[in-house]
Design a protein around this motif. Structure first.
Motif, mmCIF file in Angstrom:
data_model
loop_
_atom_site.group_PDB
_atom_site.id
_atom_site.type_symbol
_atom_site.label_atom_id
_atom_site.label_comp_id
_atom_site.label_asym_id
_atom_site.label_seq_id
_atom_site.Cartn_x
_atom_site.Cartn_y
_atom_site.Cartn_z
ATOM 1 N N LEU A 15 5.628 0.292 -0.108
ATOM 2 C CA LEU A 15 6.501 0.773 -1.178
ATOM 3 C C LEU A 15 7.803 1.328 -0.619
ATOM 4 O O LEU A 15 8.889 1.087 -1.159
ATOM 5 N N LEU A 16 7.704 2.042 0.492
ATOM 6 C CA LEU A 16 8.880 2.712 1.043
ATOM 7 C C LEU A 16 9.699 1.839 1.978
ATOM 8 O O LEU A 16 10.906 2.031 2.102
ATOM 9 N N HIS A 17 9.052 0.878 2.653
ATOM 10 C CA HIS A 17 9.737 0.201 3.750
ATOM 11 C C HIS A 17 9.734 -1.329 3.692
ATOM 12 O O HIS A 17 10.392 -1.959 4.506
ATOM 13 N N ASP A 18 8.987 -1.931 2.774
ATOM 14 C CA ASP A 18 8.911 -3.389 2.758
ATOM 15 C C ASP A 18 10.217 -3.994 2.263
ATOM 16 O O ASP A 18 11.007 -3.353 1.559
ATOM 17 N N TRP A 19 10.450 -5.263 2.672
ATOM 18 C CA TRP A 19 11.616 -5.996 2.169
ATOM 19 C C TRP A 19 11.338 -6.439 0.742
ATOM 20 O O TRP A 19 10.243 -6.884 0.423
ATOM 21 N N PRO A 20 12.334 -6.372 -0.142
ATOM 22 C CA PRO A 20 12.143 -6.904 -1.489
ATOM 23 C C PRO A 20 12.093 -8.431 -1.469
ATOM 24 O O PRO A 20 12.441 -9.077 -0.473
ATOM 25 N N LEU A 21 11.664 -9.004 -2.576
ATOM 26 C CA LEU A 21 11.547 -10.460 -2.691
ATOM 27 C C LEU A 21 12.910 -11.138 -2.719
ATOM 28 O O LEU A 21 13.047 -12.274 -2.267
ATOM 29 N N THR A 22 13.912 -10.463 -3.274
ATOM 30 C CA THR A 22 15.249 -11.028 -3.374
ATOM 31 C C THR A 22 16.243 -10.089 -2.705
ATOM 32 O O THR A 22 15.937 -8.927 -2.437
ATOM 33 N N ALA A 23 17.431 -10.585 -2.461
ATOM 34 C CA ALA A 23 18.420 -9.825 -1.693
ATOM 35 C C ALA A 23 18.714 -8.468 -2.314
ATOM 36 O O ALA A 23 18.907 -7.479 -1.605
ATOM 37 N N ASN A 24 18.752 -8.406 -3.632
ATOM 38 C CA ASN A 24 19.109 -7.162 -4.309
ATOM 39 C C ASN A 24 17.974 -6.608 -5.164
ATOM 40 O O ASN A 24 18.193 -5.793 -6.058
ATOM 41 N N GLY A 25 16.755 -7.075 -4.871
ATOM 42 C CA GLY A 25 15.597 -6.600 -5.618
ATOM 43 C C GLY A 25 15.269 -5.152 -5.299
ATOM 44 O O GLY A 25 15.689 -4.602 -4.278
ATOM 45 N N ARG A 26 14.481 -4.522 -6.179
ATOM 46 C CA ARG A 26 14.105 -3.119 -6.028
ATOM 47 C C ARG A 26 12.590 -2.998 -6.175
ATOM 48 O O ARG A 26 12.050 -3.240 -7.256
ATOM 49 N N ILE A 27 11.915 -2.684 -5.081
ATOM 50 C CA ILE A 27 10.462 -2.536 -5.139
ATOM 51 C C ILE A 27 10.126 -1.237 -5.867
ATOM 52 O O ILE A 27 10.503 -0.153 -5.428
ATOM 53 N N ARG A 28 9.419 -1.360 -6.980
ATOM 54 C CA ARG A 28 9.060 -0.196 -7.788
ATOM 55 C C ARG A 28 7.574 0.127 -7.707
ATOM 56 O O ARG A 28 7.194 1.282 -7.898
ATOM 57 N N MET A 29 6.755 -0.881 -7.460
ATOM 58 C CA MET A 29 5.311 -0.667 -7.371
ATOM 59 C C MET A 29 4.745 -1.577 -6.298
ATOM 60 O O MET A 29 5.286 -2.660 -6.035
ATOM 61 N N VAL A 30 3.638 -1.158 -5.698
ATOM 62 C CA VAL A 30 2.892 -1.990 -4.767
ATOM 63 C C VAL A 30 1.429 -1.980 -5.202
ATOM 64 O O VAL A 30 0.859 -0.924 -5.484
ATOM 65 N N GLN A 31 0.848 -3.166 -5.269
ATOM 66 C CA GLN A 31 -0.557 -3.318 -5.672
ATOM 67 C C GLN A 31 -1.423 -3.591 -4.450
ATOM 68 O O GLN A 31 -1.057 -4.380 -3.584
ATOM 69 N N TRP A 32 -2.560 -2.927 -4.384
ATOM 70 C CA TRP A 32 -3.551 -3.270 -3.368
ATOM 71 C C TRP A 32 -4.925 -3.352 -4.005
ATOM 72 O O TRP A 32 -5.171 -2.762 -5.067
ATOM 73 N N LEU A 33 -5.811 -4.094 -3.372
ATOM 74 C CA LEU A 33 -7.165 -4.289 -3.887
ATOM 75 C C LEU A 33 -8.093 -3.278 -3.229
ATOM 76 O O LEU A 33 -8.244 -3.256 -2.010
ATOM 77 N N ASP A 34 -8.702 -2.448 -4.053
ATOM 78 C CA ASP A 34 -9.623 -1.409 -3.595
ATOM 79 C C ASP A 34 -10.995 -1.735 -4.159
ATOM 80 O O ASP A 34 -11.288 -1.434 -5.318
ATOM 81 N N GLY A 35 -11.843 -2.384 -3.338
ATOM 82 C CA GLY A 35 -13.119 -2.857 -3.858
ATOM 83 C C GLY A 35 -12.895 -3.953 -4.876
ATOM 84 O O GLY A 35 -12.350 -5.005 -4.559
ATOM 85 N N ARG A 36 -13.236 -3.699 -6.141
ATOM 86 C CA ARG A 36 -13.029 -4.674 -7.218
ATOM 87 C C ARG A 36 -11.964 -4.214 -8.194
ATOM 88 O O ARG A 36 -11.845 -4.753 -9.294
ATOM 89 N N ILE A 37 -11.175 -3.222 -7.793
ATOM 90 C CA ILE A 37 -10.152 -2.665 -8.683
ATOM 91 C C ILE A 37 -8.765 -2.902 -8.095
ATOM 92 O O ILE A 37 -8.534 -2.663 -6.906
ATOM 93 N N ASP A 38 -7.855 -3.371 -8.939
ATOM 94 C CA ASP A 38 -6.439 -3.479 -8.558
ATOM 95 C C ASP A 38 -5.777 -2.125 -8.778
ATOM 96 O O ASP A 38 -5.643 -1.669 -9.920
ATOM 97 N N ARG A 39 -5.371 -1.494 -7.678
ATOM 98 C CA ARG A 39 -4.676 -0.214 -7.787
ATOM 99 C C ARG A 39 -3.201 -0.424 -7.469
ATOM 100 O O ARG A 39 -2.835 -1.350 -6.742
#
Length: 318
Positions: free
Chosen positions: A281-305
């Motif tokens: 969330l804090l350091h990854d590159w966005p998908l596009t040149a001027n994109g803004r990462i607002r959320m990051v999803q990870w899989l925790d067991g069987r739940i998308d957090r």
């Protein structure tokens, strides 16, 4: 010969000293050049409650499975999938998941409720397996609205006019617009014009080999969501969901002036930990040149957090 050698030694010494000075200057400047983008400080991430997302598998067993997917307990915010896994369909879970949204705790920079909608090329063989006769436009009209297709999606034969061809980029754009309108008109949704719709771009659905065609689908959806109601659109905000590999493979290099550049982004990083999601969330590159990462999803067991900045920390990001 000795004098010449001495001069050479003196010159070499001077060069070495100069190199040393330059090296020190570079050593001082290098951290500045490599300094990561500013990030919020003094956030106790252990105390930041994550959000979660869910869709049809939370009330209908996935294909080949016998159990439904669980819902996260009291998330900070939720993102509800409105489709039954496929563009143009309706999830049977909406009522249950909207009730789940009432149990959110808040405290995040994200609203307590948002929606997400699937995108795909409906004419690929895997998609036809589930929806043999998908909706496909034969003109630029959607629900009485004349959809203006950008010139970048013109064809040689028909320009920016859709005439129903399954590989036509103009039709792909109009199709995207129609899929957004369908999503926003699903019965039971709460005030669609007041909630964000994320556009899901992932390889779980199948896509054309023509990346410009795929861009047209997603751009059409974004245009419909963001166009004001009095001009035939949904009149809400939007963003895109994907991961870096799938976005590169499906969407690829954006056309100049694409509205996909600069959208809010929701990044998927797979099965991992909350700590790694925070780092993304804090350091990854966005998908596009001027994109803004607002959320990051990870899989925790069987739940998308999902992790987002806590409330009040939004202004600290670039």
């Amino acid at each position: 010969m000795r004098r010449r050698l001495r001069i050479q030694v003196i010159l070499l010494g001077a060069i070495a000293v100069l190199a040393g000075v330059v090296g020190v200057q570079l050593a001082i400047a290098a951290p500045e050049a490599a300094r990561p983008r500013p990030t919020p400080t003094a956030i106790d991430w252990d105390a930041v409650r994550p959000g979660a997302d869910a869709s049809w598998p939370s009330c209908t067993p996935p294909h080949g499975a016998t159990r439904t997917m669980p819902l996260a307990d009291r998330p900070a915010f939720v993102v509800v999938g409105v489709n039954d896994g496929l563009p143009g369909t309706t999830s049977a879970c909406i009522e249950r998941e909207l009730a789940w949204a009432d149990a959110t705790t808040g405290g995040s920079s994200q609203p307590r409720l948002a929606y997400y909608v699937m995108a795909a090329d409906p004419w690929t063989a895997p998609e036809r397996k589930w929806v043999p006769h998908p909706f496909w436009p034969a003109s630029n009209a959607v629900g009485g609205v004349a959809v203006a297709v950008p010139a970048a999606f013109a064809s040689d034969a028909h320009g920016t006019t859709c005439v129903g061809g399954h590989a036509e980029r103009a039709c792909a754009y109009v199709y995207g617009w129609a899929m957004a309108q369908h999503a926003a008109s699903i019965p039971g949704l709460r005030s669609p014009a007041r909630h964000r719709f994320w556009v899901d771009v992932e390889a779980e659905r199948t896509w054309s080999d023509d990346q410009r065609f795929n861009q047209a689908v997603v751009e059409g959806m974004v245009a419909a969501f963001t166009t004001p109601v009095d001009r035939g659109g949904v009149g809400t905000t939007t963003g895109v969901y994907s991961d870096h590999g799938e976005w590169s493979r499906i969407i690829g290099r954006l056309r100049n002036g694409s509205p996909l550049d600069g959208l809010d982004e929701w990044i998927a990083i797979g099965r991992t930990t909350k700590a790694k999601a925070v780092d993304a969330l804090l350091h990854d590159w966005p998908l596009t040149a001027n994109g803004r990462i607002r959320m990051v999803q990870w899989l925790d067991g069987r739940i998308d957090r999902d992790i987002a900045l806590p409330a009040g920390a939004e202004a600290a990001t670039p």
